[in-house]
Design an enzyme around this catalytic site. Sequence first.
Site, short mmCIF file in Angstrom:
data_model
loop_
_atom_site.label_atom_id
_atom_site.label_comp_id
_atom_site.label_asym_id
_atom_site.label_seq_id
_atom_site.Cartn_x
_atom_site.Cartn_y
_atom_site.Cartn_z
N GLY A 17 0.82 -1.27 -0.09
CA GLY A 17 0.02 0.18 0.14
C GLY A 17 0.89 1.23 0.00
O GLY A 17 0.74 2.06 -0.86
N GLU A 173 0.26 -23.14 2.68
CA GLU A 173 1.66 -23.09 1.94
C GLU A 173 2.55 -23.58 2.88
O GLU A 173 3.35 -24.38 2.65
CB GLU A 173 1.90 -21.51 1.92
CG GLU A 173 1.46 -21.06 0.61
CD GLU A 173 1.35 -19.55 0.50
OE1 GLU A 173 1.00 -18.94 -0.45
OE2 GLU A 173 1.77 -18.97 1.37
N ALA A 317 -2.37 -8.55 -1.44
CA ALA A 317 -1.44 -7.53 -1.86
C ALA A 317 -2.05 -6.78 -3.17
O ALA A 317 -1.93 -5.64 -3.27
CB ALA A 317 -0.17 -8.48 -2.53
#
Lengths: 421, 421
Positions: A17, A173, A317
């Site tokens: 950001g 993950e 993201a």
Amino acid sequence: MQTENYPHVVIIGGGFGGLWAARGLATAKVRISLIDRVNHHLFQPLLYQVATAGLSMPDIAAPLRHILRRQANATVLLNEVSAIDKANRRVRCVDGSELAYDFLIVASGARHAYFGHDDWAEFAPGLKTLDDALVIRRRVLTAFERAEAETDETRRAAWLNFVVIGGGPTGVELAGTLAEIARHTLRREFRRSNPAAARVLLVEAGPRVLSALPEELSAKATRQLQRLGVEVHTGKPVTAVDAQGIALGEQRIAAHTVLWAAGVAASPLGRSLDVPLDKAGRVVVEDDLSLPGNPEILVIGDLASKQQDGRPVPGVAPAAKQMGTHAARAIRQRLRGETPAAFRYSDAGSLATIGRMAAVADLGRIRLSGIVAWWFWLFIHVLFLIGFRSRLIVLINWSWSYWTYQRHARIIVGQKHAGDG
Amino acid sequence: MQTENYPHVVIIGGGFGGLWAARGLATAKVRISLIDRVNHHLFQPLLYQVATAGLSMPDIAAPLRHILRRQANATVLLNEVSAIDKANRRVRCVDGSELAYDFLIVASGARHAYFGHDDWAEFAPGLKTLDDALVIRRRVLTAFERAEAETDETRRAAWLNFVVIGGGPTGVELAGTLAEIARHTLRREFRRSNPAAARVLLVEAGPRVLSALPEELSAKATRQLQRLGVEVHTGKPVTAVDAQGIALGEQRIAAHTVLWAAGVAASPLGRSLDVPLDKAGRVVVEDDLSLPGNPEILVIGDLASKQQDGRPVPGVAPAAKQMGTHAARAIRQRLRGETPAAFRYSDAGSLATIGRMAAVADLGRIRLSGIVAWWFWLFIHVLFLIGFRSRLIVLINWSWSYWTYQRHARIIVGQKHAGDG
């Protein structure tokens, strides 16, 4: 440059950001101060690979001032903001220094949160920073070493049990990669213990893993995880975490290595803004991402709570980048005396990788899973890494890992040989 | 394998000496236990590049058990030996465990030493391990950040003064690289302070830098250092080190970043062997590297004090490797009932790198300096790295740094933003 009288834009946070906001103001007649606690921008989507020894720190991180070196209107400051004083338009830092602003972009993100169980933090580290990744790497690698040194079978098993709490993308993950490490990477390296006997448990309180994706893909992800050797437990909350392991409802699981991927809470800076927060501590922003009542303050990224079409904009993201770009545009519009447009998140889809040749992707009409999704994930992530050098090195490291099953960054550092507390 | 009755060789230390000893016993009918405090073998000659952000940790370190995975007679143990019991042929570890041996190879190396000034350690970190390298990296990078945040000129100067104590190879490498970082790498990245205004001082108590090399090469090294922007101070001992800087005779130098490269002392394990030590704490060994009175114990590498042709065998990587290979051969000879030959160090020459395109080499009849010596140094160091992957990645990283002047590993980690103590 005669920029001293230009409006001062302070940006708190150099994540997706904040960095995209700074870049979006590159040609604007403003002075920018970008403040971050660390000296680097981190490509967070690949942080789990540093934690699991597949990549080195610099592969996914670059100094903020290096990224912004050619943007003459931007100054990078290594500091930590402790409070925001809306009335006097100042931010205060932990070292006592203060900074006056004309516009403020708050992009300080989120940390992992233990939902009232802060005592679990010691036993179940979370993953948000490079320091976190090194801690997890040390604990995981040390656990296999402890198992090798242990002569008692029961105690050895506790060192070879790995529990990942939380079935979101990070948990999936981590679990998938841990299974690969145990079954492939460490093969033939231990003489007394058998790493392939390790159990990797993925524990999710909700009914399914990757709950943000369609049910069909959750089911596929579960099957892929199981094929990699992960035990998936859903529908039961963790009720205790301590040095000996976890409790899952009535059941105790002995495990010295527990990783936390169960949840995040917004940066505490949100509280100092003195506006309504949502239940995750995020700031409920206006349509243009500004703070209610303070149009000169914009809140973006994981700290912002924004609804769109009845659903929250996700803390990913691409959303943070889009918000950063929007905040920059909003400031440029205000400087021209215009009213900023409303922010709209453009959702390109969701991707989650699971492990070797296993991933799922939801691209709206197209849904992928397995090896196709995995190649797609790989392509996207290399593409979005910052800097050509990182892309090249990550590609080499991944190719290497793919062919050799090796993970080159299996280096334990840190004074304590952790896993011992 | 039916190896349980084979003689047990315990090797303490997985550096060049210990690892080469283990490899030299690959085909011998012995069981090997290699014990190290850390999980990796470290290519120490390039450690300064991790400290100065040119390389990542895994580029110069590989897990010991991965290196030895195909050597079935070798077991790697992550542990720390606290004492050696010669009489009962046992080593004791810090966790209380004990190991009986038939042959013992002590290769525990050296640590940096402050010669009675242990209070200097806090202000002037030394460089022996990857943890040390991360501390130095953090302090150096943080110093430039502090300079940027500082508004007082005098206080800023103290953050931009870097002192390296000790003019041996490590000191010369660190000073040369710091000068390059200040002058080239950080160019254009700071808005308030000017990194190129940094002073890098190399301080050596003796009359010249690189005193192990011929005088002619010392002089050339000094000129090359000065050309890179290093101030070389010789002939004056450092008399004080504290948070504000150092004292050099009568002169005070204000500097918040002081690095220690002035000396090493042998591992304290030498003392528990109960034999004469030299003044650096090293064990005076027999001609075959065995311990006086205990032929089943061999002491090698930086811990061994061995004279050859009236001069000490130097504490360098080639000597440690040769000693390791010799120790392995000596054990094989003893197992066949033969008497081990005397160790002879074969000196291929000395090399020291200084910085970008600057190095000196003493190859006996041939002496090189400048860019030729630098290319030679580069070739040798890539050649001797362990593993093809490391060689490839280091070559890419070096080429990248060469063309861009960048150092990709400029990542500050560690809870404390050090440089603050």
